[in-house]
Design a protein around this motif. Structure first.
Motif, mmCIF file in Angstrom:
data_model
loop_
_atom_site.group_PDB
_atom_site.id
_atom_site.type_symbol
_atom_site.label_atom_id
_atom_site.label_comp_id
_atom_site.label_asym_id
_atom_site.label_seq_id
_atom_site.Cartn_x
_atom_site.Cartn_y
_atom_site.Cartn_z
ATOM 1 N N VAL A 28 0.630 -1.180 0.048
ATOM 2 C CA VAL A 28 -0.093 -0.018 0.119
ATOM 3 C C VAL A 28 0.793 1.194 -0.042
ATOM 4 O O VAL A 28 0.497 2.228 -0.694
ATOM 5 C CB VAL A 28 -0.995 -0.005 1.149
ATOM 6 N N THR B 100 2.447 1.710 -3.371
ATOM 7 C CA THR B 100 1.204 2.502 -4.461
ATOM 8 C C THR B 100 1.209 3.996 -4.191
ATOM 9 O O THR B 100 1.273 4.762 -5.165
ATOM 10 C CB THR B 100 -0.172 1.839 -4.203
ATOM 11 N N ASP C 30 0.663 -3.354 -6.857
ATOM 12 C CA ASP C 30 -0.702 -2.663 -6.902
ATOM 13 C C ASP C 30 -1.599 -3.756 -6.517
ATOM 14 O O ASP C 30 -2.947 -3.409 -6.119
ATOM 15 C CB ASP C 30 -0.998 -2.105 -8.009
ATOM 16 N N LEU D 269 -2.450 -6.789 -0.796
ATOM 17 C CA LEU D 269 -2.601 -6.227 0.393
ATOM 18 C C LEU D 269 -1.112 -6.727 1.430
ATOM 19 O O LEU D 269 -0.775 -7.688 1.130
ATOM 20 C CB LEU D 269 -3.802 -6.540 1.142
ATOM 21 N N PRO E 95 -9.057 -1.614 4.485
ATOM 22 C CA PRO E 95 -8.396 -1.778 3.270
ATOM 23 C C PRO E 95 -8.790 -0.360 2.460
ATOM 24 O O PRO E 95 -8.398 -0.479 1.077
ATOM 25 C CB PRO E 95 -8.927 -2.838 2.555
ATOM 26 N N ALA F 229 -5.792 1.436 0.633
ATOM 27 C CA ALA F 229 -5.227 0.486 -0.568
ATOM 28 C C ALA F 229 -6.096 0.660 -1.707
ATOM 29 O O ALA F 229 -5.543 0.586 -2.979
ATOM 30 C CB ALA F 229 -5.403 -0.882 -0.139
ATOM 31 N N ARG G 1 -6.487 -6.917 -5.154
ATOM 32 C CA ARG G 1 -6.664 -6.398 -3.561
ATOM 33 C C ARG G 1 -7.955 -6.477 -2.948
ATOM 34 O O ARG G 1 -8.058 -7.177 -1.757
ATOM 35 C CB ARG G 1 -6.468 -4.885 -3.530
#
Length: 550
Positions: free
Chosen positions: A31, A34, A42, A45, A111, A114, A136
Motif C-alpha cells: 500500500v 502504491t 498494486d 495487500l 483496506p 489501498a 486487492r
C-alpha cells in the motif's frame, strides 16, 4: 564510489544495500508502494498474522545488522541517508514489537486506502488499475478474518471510528469503483471485478457487524502512557526532544503567539488589547465567508495572488510544475477545506499535483455549513492556499523533485515534520511580508495557536491524563476554536499519538534552520536562504542541518 550531481560521494556498498532494503520494504508494504508511486505490487495487500509479522521482524532486524556492517560512509550526505534508512527500520521494529497496533487498533485493518489509491489517479490505464483492484479485493476477506483473530483490548473511540471508516470503504466499492468499471465499458473487466467486489463487500459487512457487537465491551485505554509515547515520539518525528522538553517549548510558544494575536487584533479593532478583543475580531473576519458556489473560484484566485506575491518579493524560486485545482471527493469532505495531493515521489507517470478544495458534504444542514465556512472563511482560505500550495507544499515538493541523489532513501522516507514545518513557516513568511494585511495575520496566528495547542494536547493526553474538559477549555479559550472543531480535535488526540506534534516540531526545526543559515551567510538574499533549505529533498530538520554544513 558514486558521485551525485552536487558532488557528494557515496560508497557503492551503501548504494546497493539501500536499493535492496527499499525494494524489500515496498514488497512488504504494497500500500505504501502504491502511495509512493511504485506500482509493482498494486494487486496485493500486506501479509498479516503472527507468522508474517515474525518474518517481517526478522527481515527488518537483519537489514539493520547489514547497515551496521557497511564500511564507513564517504560523505555527510551518505551518512544522513544511512541514518534515515536505519531510523525507518528501527521505527518498524518498534511498531512490530512494542506498539503492536494490530492487537488493539481496528483502524489498521481497513483496506480503504489501498483501494482508493488505485482509483484516485490515472497513473495507468483504467483496465490495469481494475485488474490490480481485483487482486486487492480478493485479499480483503482473509485480511479481515485475521484482524478479528488479532484484535484484543480495543478502545471504544477506535471501534466507533472504525465502524464509520469501514462503512466508507464499503461505499467506495459500490460508488467509485463502479464508476471506474462503468467508464471502462469492458465486459471482461466487469466479469473479473464483480465476484471480488461482492466477496469483499460481504466480508466488510461481516466485519462491521463484529465491530458493532464488540463496541459495548471496548474498554481499552487509547492513551499510550509516558514511556511508550516518548519512544514513539522520537521514532515517528525523528526528533531529539523528549515529551517534557517538547511540552515546555509548546507552552512557551503559546504565550508568545497569544501576545502577537492580541496586538494584531488591537490594530484592527483600535485601542489596547482587552478581554474578548481577539474573539471579537476573529468573529468579524469570519463573517467574510465563501459558499459552496464560490469556494473553488476563490481558491483559484488566491493561488494566482500568492504565486504573484512570491515572485514579486523574490521569496523563493518558483517552479512551474503542473498544478490542478480540483473539487475534493465527497468521502474526504467535512474535515478541512483544502489539501495538497501530490503524486508519489517514485511515480514515473507525468501527473499533476492536486490542490483539492472542499464544498461541504451534501447531507450537512444549513447551520453546519455556515459554521464550517465561518471557520474556513475567505481570509483563512488565503492562509490555507499559502500552506497547501504557494509557497507551501506544492512549491516545496517541486523543489524536492529536483533533488538528485544516488539512492531513493530521502524520496521514499521523506520527513513529515519537515514538509509540514516548511508549510507552517511559509504562512509566517508571507504574513511577515504583508500578504493579506492584518486580516490574514490574524488567521495565520490562529493557525499557529491551533498547531501549538495540538502539541500540548498530544503530550498531556498521552502522558499526563489530560481530561476532555481541560482540553476543550484550552482549545476554545486560548485557541479561540469553535466548539465543533475542538471536539473533533479531542477525538483525534485519542485516536492518534505523536502525529498532532508533527507541525509544531517541524515548524520549530525549519524556523531555527532559517535563522542559522542567515547567520552563516549574512549577505544571502531571502530567496537564496530558502532555496538552500529546499535543495536537499525532505529530510528531517536535524539531518538537514548536517546537509547544510551547519
Amino acid at each position: 564510489m558514486t558521485t551525485t550531481a552536487n558532488g557528494a560521494d557515496y560508497t557503492e556498498a551503501f548504494v546497493a544495500a539501500a536499493a535492496a532494503i527499499l525494494d524489500e520494504h515496498l514488497a512488504l508494504d504494497p500500500v505504501t508502494a502504491t502511495a509512493l508511486g511504485d506500482h509493482r505490487f498494486d494487486d496485493r495487500l500486506p501479509a498479516t498474522g503472527s507468522v508474517a509479522r515474525a518474518d517481517e521482524l526478522a527481515r527488518r532486524t537483519a537489514r539493520l545488522d547489514e547497515l551496521a556492517a557497511l564500511p564507513p560512509a564517504a560523505s555527510a550526505a551518505e551518512s544522513v541517508d544511512r541514518e534515515i534508512l536505519a531510523h525507518h527500520l528501527r521505527r518498524r521494529v518498534f511498531e512490530l514489537t512494542e506498539l503492536r497496533e494490530h492487537a488493539w487498533n481496528p483502524l489498521e485493518a481497513n483496506p480503504g486506502t489501498a483501494l482508493h489509491l488505485l482509483l484516485a489517479r490515472e497513473f495507468a490505464p483504467a483496465a490495469d488499475r481494475i485488474r490490480s483492484m481485483a487482486g486487492r479485493l480478493a485479499a480483503v476477506p482473509a485480511t479481515l478474518t485475521q484482524a478479528r483473530a488479532d484484535l484484543e483490548a480495543m478502545p471504544a473511540i477506535h471501534v466507533e471510528t472504525a465502524i464509520g471508516q469501514f462503512t466508507g470503504t464499503r461505499t467506495l466499492i459500490a460508488t467509485e469503483l463502479e464508476r471506474t468499471v462503468a467508464a471502462a465499458n469492458d465486459p471482461g473487466l466487469r466479469a473479473l471485478i464483480e465476484p471480488a467486489a461482492e466477496a469483499a463487500t460481504e466480508a466488510l459487512t461481516e466485519h462491521l457487524a463484529w465491530l458493532s457487537d464488540r463496541l459495548p465491551e471496548a474498554t481499552g485505554d487509547p492513551r499510550l502512557g509516558p514511556e511508550l509515547f516518548a519512544r514513539r515520539l522520537r521514532l515517528t518525528l525523528d526528533t531529539d526532544d523528549d515529551p517534557d522538553t517538547l511540552l515546555a517549548r509548546a507552552e512557551s510558544e503559546l504565550e508568545r503567539i497569544s501576545e502577537e494575536i492580541a496586538e494584531t487584533a488591537a490594530r484592527i479593532d483600535g485601542g489596547r488589547p482587552g478581554p474578548g478583543q481577539v474573539r471579537r475580531v476573529l468573529d468579524g473576519l469570519a463573517a467574510e465567508a465563501p459558499t459552496n458556489h464560490t469556494i473553488v473560484g476563490l481558491a483559484e484566485q488566491t493561488l494566482v495572488e500568492t504565486t504573484a506575491f512570491v515572485r514579486e518579493r523574490d521569496l523563493v524560486t518558483v517552479h512551474d510544475d503542473p498544478v490542478e485545482i480540483v473539487v475534493m471527493p465527497e468521502i474526504h469532505r467535512g474535515v478541512a477545506v483544502a489539501y495538497c495531493d501530490p503524486p508519489g515521489p517514485l511515480e514515473t507517470a507525468n501527473l499533476p499535483t492536486f490542490y483539492a478544495i472542499s464544498p461541504t458534504p451534501a447531507d450537512w444542514p444549513a447551520e453546519r455549513v455556515t459554521s464550517f465556512f465561518r471557520e474556513y472563511n475567505c481570509h483563512m482560505l488565503r492562509n490555507l492556499t499559502i500552506h497547501e500550495a504557494m509557497p507551501g507544499h506544492v512549491l516545496q515538493l517541486a523543489h524536492d523533485r529536483r533533488c538528485v541523489a544516488p539512492t531513493k532513501v530521502r524520496a521514499a522516507f521523506w520527513s513529515g515534520p519537515f514538509v509540514e514545518g516548511w508549510a507552517v513557516y511559509s504562512e509566517e513568511l508571507m504574513a511577515r511580508h504583508g500578504f493579506g494585511g492584518d486580516a490574514l495575520r490574524m488567521q495565520q496566528l490562529k493557525m499557529q495557536l491551533r498547531m501549538t495547542i495540538n502539541t500540548i494536547l498530544d503530550v498531556r493526553v498521552h502522558t499526563r491524563g489530560m481530561t476532555q474538559d481541560e482540553a476543550m477549555a484550552l482549545m476554545t479559550g486560548r485557541g479561540h476554536q469553535e466548539e465543533g472543531e475542538a471536539h473533533g480535535k479531542w477525538r483525534r488526540s485519542l485516536l492518534t499519538s505523536t502525529q498532532l506534534s508533527t507541525y509544531f516540531v517541524g515548524y520549530l526545526g525549519v524556523r531555527d534552520l532559517v535563522a542559522e543559515v542567515r547567520a552563516a551567510a549574512p549577505g544571502a538574499t531571502e530567496r537564496e536562504v530558502h532555496d538552500r533549505l529546499l535543495a536537499h529533498g525532505s529530510p528531517p530538520p536535524r539531518h538537514l542541518r548536517t546537509l547544510l554544513g551547519l
